[in-house]
Design a protein around this motif. Structure first.
Motif, mmCIF file in Angstrom:
data_model
loop_
_atom_site.group_PDB
_atom_site.id
_atom_site.type_symbol
_atom_site.label_atom_id
_atom_site.label_comp_id
_atom_site.label_asym_id
_atom_site.label_seq_id
_atom_site.Cartn_x
_atom_site.Cartn_y
_atom_site.Cartn_z
ATOM 1 N N VAL A 71 0.855 -1.188 0.000
ATOM 2 C CA VAL A 71 0.000 0.000 0.000
ATOM 3 C C VAL A 71 0.891 1.238 0.000
ATOM 4 O O VAL A 71 1.739 1.387 0.880
ATOM 5 C CB VAL A 71 -0.942 0.028 1.224
ATOM 6 C CG1 VAL A 71 -1.870 1.241 1.161
ATOM 7 C CG2 VAL A 71 -1.748 -1.257 1.316
ATOM 8 N N LYS A 72 0.720 2.097 -0.983
ATOM 9 C CA LYS A 72 1.522 3.314 -1.123
ATOM 10 C C LYS A 72 3.023 3.004 -1.099
ATOM 11 O O LYS A 72 3.810 3.715 -0.494
ATOM 12 C CB LYS A 72 1.153 4.327 -0.035
ATOM 13 C CG LYS A 72 -0.268 4.848 -0.166
ATOM 14 C CD LYS A 72 -0.507 6.106 0.658
ATOM 15 C CE LYS A 72 -0.461 5.831 2.140
ATOM 16 N NZ LYS A 72 -0.907 7.025 2.922
ATOM 17 N N PHE A 106 -9.268 0.996 0.681
ATOM 18 C CA PHE A 106 -9.562 1.010 2.108
ATOM 19 C C PHE A 106 -10.619 2.092 2.318
ATOM 20 O O PHE A 106 -10.339 3.285 2.253
ATOM 21 C CB PHE A 106 -8.301 1.301 2.922
ATOM 22 C CG PHE A 106 -7.347 0.137 2.957
ATOM 23 C CD1 PHE A 106 -7.574 -0.945 3.792
ATOM 24 C CD2 PHE A 106 -6.232 0.114 2.137
ATOM 25 C CE1 PHE A 106 -6.713 -2.030 3.809
ATOM 26 C CE2 PHE A 106 -5.365 -0.958 2.149
ATOM 27 C CZ PHE A 106 -5.600 -2.041 2.983
ATOM 28 N N VAL A 226 0.663 0.277 7.826
ATOM 29 C CA VAL A 226 -0.766 0.254 8.169
ATOM 30 C C VAL A 226 -1.159 1.546 8.867
ATOM 31 O O VAL A 226 -2.218 2.119 8.600
ATOM 32 C CB VAL A 226 -1.084 -0.962 9.071
ATOM 33 C CG1 VAL A 226 -2.550 -0.936 9.497
ATOM 34 C CG2 VAL A 226 -0.760 -2.268 8.355
ATOM 35 N N ILE A 229 -2.064 4.330 6.427
ATOM 36 C CA ILE A 229 -3.154 4.191 5.453
ATOM 37 C C ILE A 229 -4.250 5.219 5.726
ATOM 38 O O ILE A 229 -4.675 5.400 6.873
ATOM 39 C CB ILE A 229 -3.743 2.768 5.498
ATOM 40 C CG1 ILE A 229 -2.690 1.744 5.020
ATOM 41 C CG2 ILE A 229 -4.999 2.674 4.632
ATOM 42 C CD1 ILE A 229 -3.141 0.305 5.158
ATOM 43 N N ASP A 233 -7.080 5.135 0.103
ATOM 44 C CA ASP A 233 -5.858 4.483 -0.398
ATOM 45 C C ASP A 233 -6.200 3.110 -0.963
ATOM 46 O O ASP A 233 -7.124 2.437 -0.481
ATOM 47 C CB ASP A 233 -4.832 4.324 0.726
ATOM 48 C CG ASP A 233 -4.185 5.646 1.112
ATOM 49 O OD1 ASP A 233 -4.307 6.613 0.336
ATOM 50 O OD2 ASP A 233 -3.573 5.706 2.191
#
Length: 250
Positions: A71-72, A106, A226, A229, A233
Motif C-alpha cells: 500500500v503506497k 480502504f 498500516v 493508510i 488508499d
C-alpha cells in the motif's frame, strides 16, 4: 469516574459503528446496539464444522501462509493462521491468490477519538467511479457460480485444540486469536455467516471485539505502513509469498 464512563461510551459506540459496515451484498445490517444478530447467536458450547455443501467446498488453509500486501509503496507482511482459523484463512489466501484484492480501496479508517481499525476488501471499490462513501456492502462473487461466497464465523476458544466454534459468537469472549494491535480479521454484518472478502487491520488492542469477529492473522512486518493508510488508499498488490501449498480449494 468521568473518564471511565467516557471510555465505555466510546467502546459501545465503536461496537455499534463496526457492526453495520462489514457485510456482503445479501446481508442486512446489525442492530446498532449489538455486534451480533441476536442473543441467540451466542453460545459457549463449540459447534461442529458446517456440513453444508457450500461449507464443504470452501477453501481451507492447512497450516500457515505469508501474504505481502503493498500500500503506497510500503509492504505489509501478514502471517495467515490456518491452524487456528482454516476456513477464514483459506478464504483470504484464495482471494489473494486470485488477485481479488489488487486495486481495492480502504474505505473505512477510524483513528479518532482513538485508534480502531483500517478496513477494505469491498470488490465494488475496483471501479474507480464507485462512490467511496457507498463502499462496505460488497462481497466476493465466485465467477464459476456467479454466486456470493460467504464463510461461516469461525472462532477457536483459547487453550482448546478442538473443536472450533462455527456460526456462533463466543460467549466466553476468550478466543485464541485476539484483537490485539496488528491483528487481521474479517468484517461481517449482523448475520454471523456473512463474511466474504472485507477484512480489517486492528490499530490498537480491542478486546471487546474478541469472540464476535474472526481474527485469522497478524501483521509481522510493516505495521508502520498500516498506520499511514488513509481512507481512499488502494491496495497496489497482494501476493502469497509462502505457504500456498497449504491451501486446499475444496
Amino acid at each position: 469516574m468521568q473518564t471511565k464512563i467516557r471510555n465505555w461510551l466510546l467502546s459501545t459506540l465503536a461496537v455499534a459503528i463496526f457492526a453495520i459496515v462489514g457485510c456482503n451484498p445479501q446481508a442486512t445490517s446489525a442492530p446498532t446496539d449489538s455486534p451480533s444478530a441476536s442473543p441467540s447467536a451466542t453460545a459457549s458450547v463449540p459447534a461442529v464444522v458446517p456440513s453444508s455443501p457450500q461449507a464443504n467446498n470452501l477453501p481451507r488453509l492447512e497450516g500457515k501462509a505469508t501474504v505481502v500486501m503493498t500500500v503506497k509503496g510500503s509492504p505489509i507482511t501478514i502471517e495467515v493462521n490456518g491452524t487456528d482459523a482454516p476456513i477464514t484463512s483459506g478464504n483470504f489466501v484464495d482471494l489473494v491468490d486470485k488477485k481479488v484484492y489488487d486495486g481495492l480501496v480502504f474505505h473505512r479508517v477510524v483513528r479518532e477519538p482513538q485508534p480502531f481499525v483500517v478496513q477494505g476488501g469491498d470488490p465494488q471499490g475496483k471501479n474507480p467511479n464507485f462512490p467511496l462513501e457507498q463502499l462496505g456492502t460488497g462481497g466476493f462473487i465466485d465467477p464459476t457460480t456467479n454466486q456470493p461466497r460467504n464463510i461461516p464465523l469461525e472462532i477457536k476458544p483459547d487453550k482448546a485444540s478442538e473443536p472450533i466454534v462455527y456460526s456462533k459468537t463466543l460467549e466466553s469472549k476468550n478466543p485464541k486469536l485476539k484483537h490485539i494491535r496488528g491483528a487481521v480479521a474479517m468484517a461481517r454484518s449482523a448475520f454471523p455467516d456473512s463474511a466474504s472478502s472485507q477484512f480489517y487491520f486492528v490499530l490498537a488492542d480491542q478486546p471487546f471485539l474478541d469472540g464476535d469477529y474472526a481474527v485469522f492473522g497478524t501483521v509481522t512486518q510493516g505495521m508502520e505502513g498500516v498506520d499511514k493508510i488513509q481512507q481512499g488508499d488502494r491496495i497496489e498488490s497482494a501476493k502469497v509469498t509462502q505457504g500456498i501449498e497449504n491451501l486446499k480449494r475444496g
